[in-house]
Design an enzyme around this catalytic site. Structure first.
Site, PDB file in Angstrom:
ATOM      1  N   LYS A  43       0.843  -1.207   0.000  1.00  0.00           N
ATOM      2  CA  LYS A  43       0.000   0.000   0.000  1.00  0.00           C
ATOM      3  C   LYS A  43       0.871   1.247   0.000  1.00  0.00           C
ATOM      4  O   LYS A  43       2.058   1.202   0.371  1.00  0.00           O
ATOM      5  CB  LYS A  43      -0.944   0.034   1.204  1.00  0.00           C
TER       6      LYS A  43
ATOM      7  N   ASP B 241      -2.638  -1.553  10.265  1.00  0.00           N
ATOM      8  CA  ASP B 241      -2.778  -1.542   8.800  1.00  0.00           C
ATOM      9  C   ASP B 241      -3.421  -2.811   8.252  1.00  0.00           C
ATOM     10  O   ASP B 241      -3.754  -2.872   7.063  1.00  0.00           O
ATOM     11  CB  ASP B 241      -1.398  -1.410   8.132  1.00  0.00           C
TER      12      ASP B 241
END
Ligand code: C5P
Length: 280
Positions: A8, A133
């Site tokens: 990401k 996350d």
């Protein structure tokens, strides 16, 4: 069960203040990019075993993917005789969420492999217990993240975003980054800028590019700032560090433009460049 699990990028990250539980309240824009680890999970053997290829990653229960398997088995009553294989391509401890992505892939793979039928919300809750996350990698869209990063809502991003990823030869620890942020800024609470739920064009997104965790990173590694300036000179429309860093990227309207800039850009010794594209 084999899964390609992506990295990401944070296109925005503001630290809004320290919480009583020691974490920080944040708001962030997160997008997957097409740079992936390969995670394979197989039933059998004895205990939870990890086989890793590529860059060195923590072994045993120091590895988040193994902790994910352990948590999943404990919660669902499985015996937990498994082999996890990880082919590492996402730079480790760089701000791209590679470890969190592998852990999310293990949760999803085990849910499929053993037909445990946990719904996406339950998997994301489990993910949040492993790391801030992890839920993002179980959420199928680019996201606006709040809370400590686990409260997600979908956000619209331009269809094509090209990234020139610049990976330095040093690494940054996330706890160090947040602690140093507090030391350098006084750790005051703030409201954060207004974020939208849609950024249809690159020009809409550019004003939102901001990362508070650049403050600690730049205090120790000013070369991150120099690389941002350099990639802008090579034609990037924007430049930012991702997450707690140190990975820094130039943002382009397409992969082709990012590739063109990569050809013209000789990075300093020890730095590595990777071209990637956003995944919708
Ligand atoms: O959630 P995760 O285990 O990835 O976080 C690693 C560390 O980063 C935490 O222990 C904490 O020090 C810091 N952190 C934080 N606020 C967040 C996310 C992480 O302070 N929102």
């Amino acid at each position: 069960m084999r899964i390609l699990t992506p990295a990401k990028i944070n296109l925005h990250l503001e630290v809004l203040g320290k919480r009583p539980d020691g974490y920080h309240e944040i708001q962030s824009l997160m997008q997957r990019v097409d740079l992936s680890d390969e995670v394979e999970v197989r039933a059998g053997g004895e205990g939870i075993r990890l086989v890793a290829e590529g860059e060195t990653i923590p072994g045993g229960m120091d590895n988040l993917a193994c902790r994910a398997a352990e948590l999943f088995c404990r919660q669902t009553g499985l015996t937990g005789n498994l082999e996890i294989r990880i082919r590492k391509r996402i730079p480790v401890a760089a701000g791209m969420g590679g470890g969190s992505s592998d852990a999310a892939a293990v949760l999803a793979a085990l849910n499929d492999l053993f037909r445990t039928g946990l719904d996406p919300g339950s998997l994301m809750e489990m993910g949040a217990r492993l790391g801030s996350d992890v839920p993002f990698f179980l959420f199928p869209k680019p996201a606006l993240a709040r809370g400590r990063g686990e409260k997600l809502s979908a956000v619209g991003l331009p269809e094509h975003l090209g990234f020139l990823l610049m990976v330095p030869p040093f690494r940054i620890s996330t706890p160090w980054s947040y602690e140093t942020f507090d030391q350098l800024t006084g750790g005051k609470k703030k409201a954060g800028t207004n974020l939208r739920d849609s950024y249809p064009a690159l020009a809409d997104l550019l004003p939102a590019l901001k990362n508070d965790l650049e403050i600690p990173a730049l205090s120790r590694y000013p070369e991150i700032g120099r690389m941002k300036e350099e990639v802008l000179r090579k034609g990037a429309k924007g430049a930012l560090m991702s997450g707690s860093g140190p990975l820094t990227f130039g943002l382009f309207p397409s992969r082709e433009e990012a590739e063109g800039a990569a050809r013209r850009f000789q990075l300093p010794g020890g730095w590595q460049s990777i071209v990637a594209e956003g995944i919708g």
